[in-house]
Design a protein around this motif. Structure first.
Motif, short mmCIF file in Angstrom:
data_model
loop_
_atom_site.label_atom_id
_atom_site.label_comp_id
_atom_site.label_asym_id
_atom_site.label_seq_id
_atom_site.Cartn_x
_atom_site.Cartn_y
_atom_site.Cartn_z
N PRO A 48 -107.29 -4.54 13.95
CA PRO A 48 -106.08 -5.29 14.31
C PRO A 48 -106.25 -6.31 15.43
N ASP A 49 -107.17 -6.06 16.37
CA ASP A 49 -107.31 -7.00 17.50
C ASP A 49 -108.33 -8.11 17.23
N SER A 50 -108.79 -8.21 15.98
CA SER A 50 -109.76 -9.26 15.63
C SER A 50 -109.03 -10.55 15.25
N GLU A 52 -112.93 -15.51 16.03
CA GLU A 52 -114.01 -14.69 16.58
C GLU A 52 -115.00 -14.29 15.47
N ILE A 53 -114.47 -13.93 14.32
CA ILE A 53 -115.33 -13.55 13.19
C ILE A 53 -116.23 -14.72 12.80
N GLN A 54 -115.66 -15.90 12.73
CA GLN A 54 -116.44 -17.08 12.37
C GLN A 54 -117.49 -17.39 13.43
N SER A 101 -117.08 -8.14 11.15
CA SER A 101 -117.66 -9.46 10.88
C SER A 101 -118.85 -9.37 9.93
N MET A 102 -119.64 -8.30 10.05
CA MET A 102 -120.78 -8.12 9.14
C MET A 102 -120.30 -7.92 7.70
N ILE A 103 -119.17 -7.22 7.54
CA ILE A 103 -118.61 -7.04 6.20
C ILE A 103 -118.05 -8.36 5.69
N LYS A 157 -116.85 -6.97 20.98
CA LYS A 157 -116.59 -5.54 20.79
C LYS A 157 -117.31 -5.04 19.55
N PRO A 158 -117.76 -3.79 19.57
CA PRO A 158 -118.46 -3.23 18.41
C PRO A 158 -117.62 -3.23 17.14
N SER A 159 -116.32 -3.00 17.26
CA SER A 159 -115.45 -3.01 16.08
C SER A 159 -115.39 -4.40 15.46
#
Length: 232
Positions: free
Chosen positions: A206-208, A212-214, A178-180, A171-173
């Motif tokens: 909230p749904d992250s 997934e970020i890693q 994740s970039m931050i 998702k774009p959000s």
């Protein structure tokens, strides 16, 4: 099934798209959408065993199509001329002649094929607006001079993410946050969370999940590793 283009071939095409888009004075969202159109078209061509068009032809067509979908329409002649100059830096500007009309016909036919393969689903929800919103929130949270460095690095990472297929997978959000997260890690900045119910990234998106970020960060690191090999 068609053979998948190498990383070098795909990177050459997305790099071409971004450079040509910059010369056409298209905004980042339009250039990003062009890259996503290229990745989606390539993926669907492979899955459907369709003919794989020349990368630069698809890139030129994706730019032209994205300029319209993002409401920054460019004239087809301008797109062709700029693309030609990017590809042939040592040649004279393209004149209106047989070569120009051949290129024009190729782009028009490729656009029709692209629309057909994509089933006219050419709209893309870009992460840029999410990144702007999250950076503003983080600026309020941190309230110091490091915000500018975080913003610059986050935008740079986001721009580079369009060389990859991450926009097709997440998702774009989630990509934006994740970039931050990646930028903060690179800069060694810790966001204070004393008394906070959730981590900063969870409060913004909230749904992250951290998993997934890693995964997104790992993909970016793999991209930079491959990019360095290509550049050598």
């Amino acid at each position: 099934m068609n053979d998948c283009p190498s990383f070098k071939e795909k990177f050459r095409t997305t790099k071409f798209i971004l450079e040509a888009g910059h010369r056409l004075k298209l905004p980042p969202v339009a250039c990003a959408s062009a890259c996503v159109l290229y990745h989606r078209f390539l993926k669907l061509c492979q899955e459907g065993d369709y003919k794989l068009y020349d990368g630069t032809l698809v890139g030129t067509t994706a730019l032209y199509l994205a300029s319209k979908t993002e409401e920054f329409p460019c004239k087809l002649r301008d797109v062709i001329n700029v693309s030609y100059r990017v590809l042939h830096r040592d040649k004279a500007p393209l004149e209106v002649g047989s070569l120009y009309w051949e290129l024009r016909d190729s782009v028009v036919n490729c656009e029709l094929m692209m629309l057909r393969i994509l089933q006219f689903h050419v709209a893309f929800n870009n992460p840029h607006k999410y990144l702007l919103h999250y950076l503003k929130s983080l600026d309020d949270w941190l309230g110091d001079e490091s915000s500018n460095s975080i913003s610059q690095l986050s935008w740079s990472f986001l721009q580079d993410s369009f060389h990859t297929t991450l926009p097709l997978q997440f998702k774009p959000s989630l990509i934006a946050v994740s970039m931050i997260y990646f930028s903060l890690k690179c800069l060694g900045i810790i966001v204070p969370s004393q008394g906070a119910q959730h981590a900063w990234w969870k409060a913004m998106c909230p749904d992250s999940t951290e998993q997934e970020i890693q995964a997104i960060i790992s993909n970016m690191m793999e991209f930079y590793s491959q990019e360095n090999v290509v550049a050598e």
